[in-house]
Every structure is written in C-alpha cells, then in structure tokens.
Scaffold this motif. Structure first.
Motif, PDB file in Angstrom:
ATOM      1  N   TYR A  95      43.423  43.747  31.123  1.00 27.75           N
ATOM      2  CA  TYR A  95      43.912  44.665  32.139  1.00 27.75           C
ATOM      3  C   TYR A  95      45.425  44.757  32.016  1.00 27.75           C
ATOM      4  CZ  TYR A  95      39.468  44.306  34.743  1.00 27.75           C
ATOM      5  OH  TYR A  95      38.153  44.359  35.137  1.00 27.75           O
ATOM      6  N   GLY A 134      53.246  45.381  41.976  1.00 30.59           N
ATOM      7  CA  GLY A 134      52.736  45.870  43.247  1.00 30.59           C
ATOM      8  C   GLY A 134      51.485  46.724  43.156  1.00 30.59           C
ATOM      9  N   LYS A 135      50.871  46.766  41.982  1.00 36.58           N
ATOM     10  CA  LYS A 135      49.682  47.595  41.787  1.00 36.58           C
ATOM     11  C   LYS A 135      48.466  46.738  41.418  1.00 36.58           C
ATOM     12  CE  LYS A 135      52.048  51.480  42.118  1.00 36.58           C
ATOM     13  NZ  LYS A 135      52.383  52.293  40.944  1.00 36.58           N
ATOM     14  N   GLY A 136      47.298  47.385  41.434  1.00 33.97           N
ATOM     15  CA  GLY A 136      46.096  46.693  41.030  1.00 33.97           C
ATOM     16  C   GLY A 136      45.938  46.677  39.525  1.00 33.97           C
ATOM     17  N   PRO A 137      45.150  45.719  38.997  1.00 34.08           N
ATOM     18  CA  PRO A 137      44.900  45.686  37.554  1.00 34.08           C
ATOM     19  C   PRO A 137      44.222  46.969  37.082  1.00 34.08           C
ATOM     20  CG  PRO A 137      44.239  43.620  38.590  1.00 34.08           C
ATOM     21  CD  PRO A 137      44.532  44.580  39.696  1.00 34.08           C
ATOM     22  N   PHE A 172      42.141  48.701  34.061  1.00 29.59           N
ATOM     23  CA  PHE A 172      41.271  48.312  32.952  1.00 29.59           C
ATOM     24  C   PHE A 172      41.759  48.887  31.624  1.00 29.59           C
ATOM     25  CE2 PHE A 172      37.532  47.221  30.704  1.00 29.59           C
ATOM     26  CZ  PHE A 172      37.189  48.312  29.931  1.00 29.59           C
ATOM     27  N   LEU A 230      35.185  37.406  37.637  1.00 29.19           N
ATOM     28  CA  LEU A 230      36.180  37.336  36.571  1.00 29.19           C
ATOM     29  C   LEU A 230      37.072  36.125  36.811  1.00 29.19           C
ATOM     30  CD1 LEU A 230      37.343  41.066  36.392  1.00 29.19           C
ATOM     31  CD2 LEU A 230      36.138  39.822  34.589  1.00 29.19           C
ATOM     32  N   PHE A 289      42.662  42.574  46.414  1.00 25.55           N
ATOM     33  CA  PHE A 289      42.134  43.656  45.589  1.00 25.55           C
ATOM     34  C   PHE A 289      40.627  43.753  45.735  1.00 25.55           C
ATOM     35  CE2 PHE A 289      46.012  44.613  43.551  1.00 25.55           C
ATOM     36  CZ  PHE A 289      46.642  43.435  43.192  1.00 25.55           C
ATOM     37  N   GLY A 318      34.868  45.135  36.212  1.00 24.35           N
ATOM     38  CA  GLY A 318      35.122  45.903  37.416  1.00 24.35           C
ATOM     39  C   GLY A 318      36.368  46.752  37.328  1.00 24.35           C
ATOM     40  N   LEU A 319      36.365  47.831  38.102  1.00 24.73           N
ATOM     41  CA  LEU A 319      37.544  48.674  38.259  1.00 24.73           C
ATOM     42  C   LEU A 319      38.182  48.322  39.591  1.00 24.73           C
ATOM     43  CD1 LEU A 319      36.173  52.095  36.971  1.00 24.73           C
ATOM     44  CD2 LEU A 319      37.508  50.383  35.741  1.00 24.73           C
ATOM     45  N   PHE A 320      39.488  48.132  39.571  1.00 23.16           N
ATOM     46  CA  PHE A 320      40.191  47.609  40.734  1.00 23.16           C
ATOM     47  C   PHE A 320      40.867  48.702  41.546  1.00 23.16           C
ATOM     48  CE2 PHE A 320      40.371  42.918  40.411  1.00 23.16           C
ATOM     49  CZ  PHE A 320      39.665  42.765  39.240  1.00 23.16           C
ATOM     50  N   GLY A 321      40.966  48.450  42.843  1.00 26.51           N
ATOM     51  CA  GLY A 321      41.746  49.302  43.710  1.00 26.51           C
ATOM     52  C   GLY A 321      43.218  48.933  43.658  1.00 26.51           C
ATOM     53  N   PRO A 322      44.043  49.677  44.406  1.00 22.68           N
ATOM     54  CA  PRO A 322      45.493  49.442  44.368  1.00 22.68           C
ATOM     55  C   PRO A 322      45.941  48.223  45.160  1.00 22.68           C
ATOM     56  CG  PRO A 322      44.970  51.216  45.882  1.00 22.68           C
ATOM     57  CD  PRO A 322      43.691  50.839  45.208  1.00 22.68           C
TER      58      PRO A 322
END
Lengths: 108, 113
Positions: A36, A41-44, A46, A96, B91, B102-106
């Motif tokens: 990832y 400040g953001k989400g991972p 993919f 994970l 998250f 998985g796809l993650f949110g912000p």
C-alpha cells in the motif's frame, strides 16, 4: 509470532535514482502479501497483491516481487510525486498484519 | 471508481465519552474491517466482520469496543468510554472476499482529551 518488518525506515533518493524497499515476513499460513501507499493523514492506498513466490506485479515505476520470506518493491526512475510511506502487509485469512513502513522522499 | 467513505474526518471527545465512527463500505463487498494507527506507529488490526458477525478481533478490541452494521450500507465502530490512549487514526476497510486485504477509507482522526 507473526511479524512483518520493513527496511529501511526512511529512504531519500534523487529524482531518477532507482532503489528497492524490503519487506520480510514470518507468518504462518500466509494468504497474500500486499503493498500500500500512504500519504500523510490519509488512508492506505492499494498498490499490489502477491500470492505466491516468484510472482511479480508492475504499475508505472513500481514493481513488486515475492519470495518465500521477503517481498521487494522496486522503484525505477522515481519522481517527486512518488514521495510517500510504502506499507507492506501480510494477510492471514481475515486480517492484515502491517510492517512499520518505509518513508520515501524523492528530491527533484 | 467506488471508494470507502468515513465520517467524521475528525472527532474530538472528552475522556470517558462514547464515540461512534461511521463507514460506508464499497457496495458489493462482504467483508468489513477496522484498523487503527497511533501517530508514528504501525497500522494495527482491530476487528473483521462478515455476515453480521465478528470474524476475528485483536487484543486491542476489548469490551469497550463494538461494531455494528445497522443497515445495508453503514458499518460502525463504537468506543463506549474513551481513554487518552484511544487517540489515533481509525481506518475502515472492505473487501469482496476473505484473504484479499481490503480497500481502505480515508480515516477518522480521533482525539481524546
């Protein structure tokens, strides 16, 4: 204990200077290895999934490879916009396990 | 492109208060997850959820935490009595199948004062 370790913790490159990030894992029952990208400040976000030793995946300047104990993320001719933290994670059925990440800074 | 959304983006609360963090997973995904990341530390697994049940939870996910899918679109994480050490980015993630990451949110930044 299941564990994922990434090295180096931080990497500074000049634009165009290729390098590799390492992810070593000791996980029983590995289902897949994930990469990832995470901006501050953001989400991972993919990037890749690898499921078996010898597998390779590519996307633009990034290529991920997998062996039985390690995965590498190769960055070819990086640009400043590639600056981010790159996370490696191993999946064990329903979760994970993340490494601590490699923070990459690419200078113009 | 479908994405996971989370609200609020930032939540500030007093120690001991209850908070609910909300997530809207990708619509055709069946598996849902919560992770947290304390500033400067690894992303840590909290809980996975499938078919209206918890599939797996970590040691962090104690009795103060609960998850719920109250309707067909939302997935929530409740912390009953927040502690200072609950301050972190939370998250939400979703996936089509088990073992696919998985796809993650912000994320939601939770600050406990």
């Amino acid at each position: 204990e299941d564990q994922v370790t990434q090295s180096p913790e931080a990497l500074r490159l000049q634009e165009g200077e290729s390098s590799s990030l390492n992810c070593s894992y000791t996980v029983s029952g590995l289902r897949g290895l994930f990469w990832y990208r995470q901006d501050p400040g953001k989400g991972p976000e993919f990037l890749f999934t690898l499921y078996s030793a010898g597998e390779e995946k590519e996307k633009e300047r990034l290529k991920a490879t997998l062996t039985k104990k390690e995965s590498f993320l190769h960055i070819t001719a990086p640009k400043p916009e590639d600056s981010a933290t790159y996370l490696c994670a191993a999946t064990l059925v329903s979760k994970l396990i993340f490494g601590q990440g490699t923070t990459l800074q690419v200078k113009p | 492109e479908p994405e996971v959304t989370q609200t609020p983006s930032h939540q500030v609360t007093q120690m001991g208060q209850e908070v609910i963090l909300r997530c809207v997973p990708i619509s055709n995904h069946l598996y849902f997850y919560w992770y947290r990341q304390i500033l400067g530390q690894k992303v840590e697994f909290l809980v996975s959820f499938y078919n209206n049940e918890i599939s797996e939870k970590s040691e962090i996910f104690d009795d103060q935490f609960s998850v719920e899918r109250p309707d067909g679109s939302n997935f929530t994480l409740k912390i009953r009595s927040t502690k200072l050490e609950d301050s972190a980015m939370y998250f939400c993630a979703s996936s089509e199948a088990i073992g696919t990451g998985g796809l993650f949110g912000p994320g939601t930044r939770l600050t406990v004062l």
